[in-house]
Enzyme design. Structure first.
Site, PDB file in Angstrom:
ATOM      1  CD  GLU A 104      37.934  38.832  41.214  1.00  0.00           C
ATOM      2  OE1 GLU A 104      38.537  39.028  42.277  1.00  0.00           O
ATOM      3  OE2 GLU A 104      36.763  39.220  41.024  1.00  0.00           O
ATOM      4  CG  HIS A 141      34.548  35.975  43.740  1.00  0.00           C
ATOM      5  ND1 HIS A 141      33.569  36.605  44.475  1.00  0.00           N
ATOM      6  CD2 HIS A 141      34.899  36.872  42.785  1.00  0.00           C
ATOM      7  CE1 HIS A 141      33.339  37.807  43.967  1.00  0.00           C
ATOM      8  NE2 HIS A 141      34.129  38.002  42.947  1.00  0.00           N
ATOM      9  CG  HIS A 181      40.768  42.455  43.952  1.00  0.00           C
ATOM     10  ND1 HIS A 181      40.325  43.243  44.994  1.00  0.00           N
ATOM     11  CD2 HIS A 181      39.651  42.040  43.293  1.00  0.00           C
ATOM     12  CE1 HIS A 181      38.993  43.283  44.982  1.00  0.00           C
ATOM     13  NE2 HIS A 181      38.563  42.567  43.959  1.00  0.00           N
TER      14      HIS A 181
END
Ligand code: NAG
Ligand code: NAG
Ligand code: NAG
Ligand code: NAG
Length: 282
Positions: free
Chosen positions: A144, A80, A148
């Site tokens: 992502e 993920h 992040h």
């Protein structure tokens, strides 16, 4: 839990050749001592942000299990993302919109990372109900990274003595995917007799002790609203920089949302006709 899992990385699967563009020597140099400071430790408070992840030093490798539709090879769990939460459990997000790169396949291939793209295409697929990201797998990768990766202090372009455009994103994807490959969740669970089943159910404590046995730290076990296993967050502190650092397992500060008993772990529902997989297009 006092023991920690130390994962040393062999950077042999994917090689990369940085382009020859270079910027002046900058804050990028970390001494051996600085490369050994552990994130979220007391000494991280005064460490250089290029050498130790700070203030977001709680690293999370998130995996997901997608059975309907079945995504990914066999019974494997999918990648993920790699996240860095603050040490107190809250988290930063979307830290540098200027570096919210898109078209990750092109970014990686321009840095000679075709084998990495191929491996990611197999096991880092988007499952929108879990990720909350609409779109293709490369859309998830871009999400992502920008949500992040741009928050990771050791990936700041200023930390590279020889920076090439977008090199820090290459390091994000290499490190994240390499760490994912060290965590064969399906095998961990099946070694304890916890296997996907349409009828069997499991106790949360058995799933947790199985994963503690396998990794020497307690991950966060996630279920959907029906009490079906669908997410795992493996938690680490990081010694040194994201590229070439050492991830040391630690217990998740986030509690499981699964029921104590009757946790379901469903077999992947595969189309009977051929091997076509939903969501596999790049
Ligand atoms: C870290 O600092 C706190 C507050 O100063 C102190 O109570 C604690 O013992 C320190 N921990 C370690 C491992 O040195
Ligand atoms: C958690 O830590 C971050 C970074 O140090 C800080 O900005 C934030 O205010 C803290 N949040 C809480 C709830 O303490
Ligand atoms: C994703 O798409 C669905 C359906 O098109 C929409 O309802 C939802 O708001 C979208 N979510 C995001 C995060 O864009
Ligand atoms: C939960 O189960 C119901 C009934 O079987 C189903 O309709 C629903 O899609 C399931 N929810 C999730 C998140 O899987």
């Amino acid at each position: 839990m006092s023991w920690t899992a130390v994962l040393c990385f062999a950077w042999t699967l994917f090689t990369f050749t940085p382009s020859t563009t270079s910027s002046p020597l900058s804050a990028g140099f970390c001494s051996i001592e600085e490369q050994h400071v552990l994130s979220c430790s007391n000494s991280s408070l005064t460490a250089k942000s290029c050498c130790t992840e700070t203030p977001g030093g709680l690293m999370i490798l998130a995996q997901m299990y997608s059975w309907e539709p079945a995504l990914g090879p066999g019974d494997t769990w999918l990648m993920h993302g790699l996240w860095n939460d603050y040490c107190n459990g809250s988290y930063p997000a979307d830290c540098d919109p200027k570096r919210a790169y898109t078209d990750i396949p092109n970014l990686l291939s321009s840095h000679h990372q075709k084998p990495l793209i191929k491996a990611m295409a197999k096991s880092w697929k988007n499952d929108p109900p879990i990720t909350g990201v609409n779109g293709t797998s490369p859309d998830l990768w871009a999400h992502e990274w920008s949500k992040h990766g741009t928050c990771m202090s050791t990936l700041s372009p200023a930390c590279y003595p020889h920076y090439a455009p977008k090199l820090e994103a290459v390091d994000y994807f290499k490190t994240a995917f390499q760490l994912y490959l060290t965590l064969p969740t399906h095998d961990y669970l099946s070694d304890c007799g916890i296997v996907p089943s349409a009828s069997a159910t499991y106790d949360l404590a058995d799933i947790q002790s199985c994963l503690v046995y396998a990794t020497e730290a307690l991950p966060r076990v996630g279920c959907d609203k029906n009490g079906t296993l669908n997410e795992l967050w493996y938690v680490y502190h990081l010694r040194g920089r994201v590229p070439h650092g050492r991830f040391e397992g630690t217990d998740s500060p986030t509690k499981s949302n699964c029921p104590a008993h009757g946790v379901k772990y469903l077999p992947k529902a595969r189309a009977k006709t051929g091997s076509k997989e939903a969501g596999s297009k790049l």
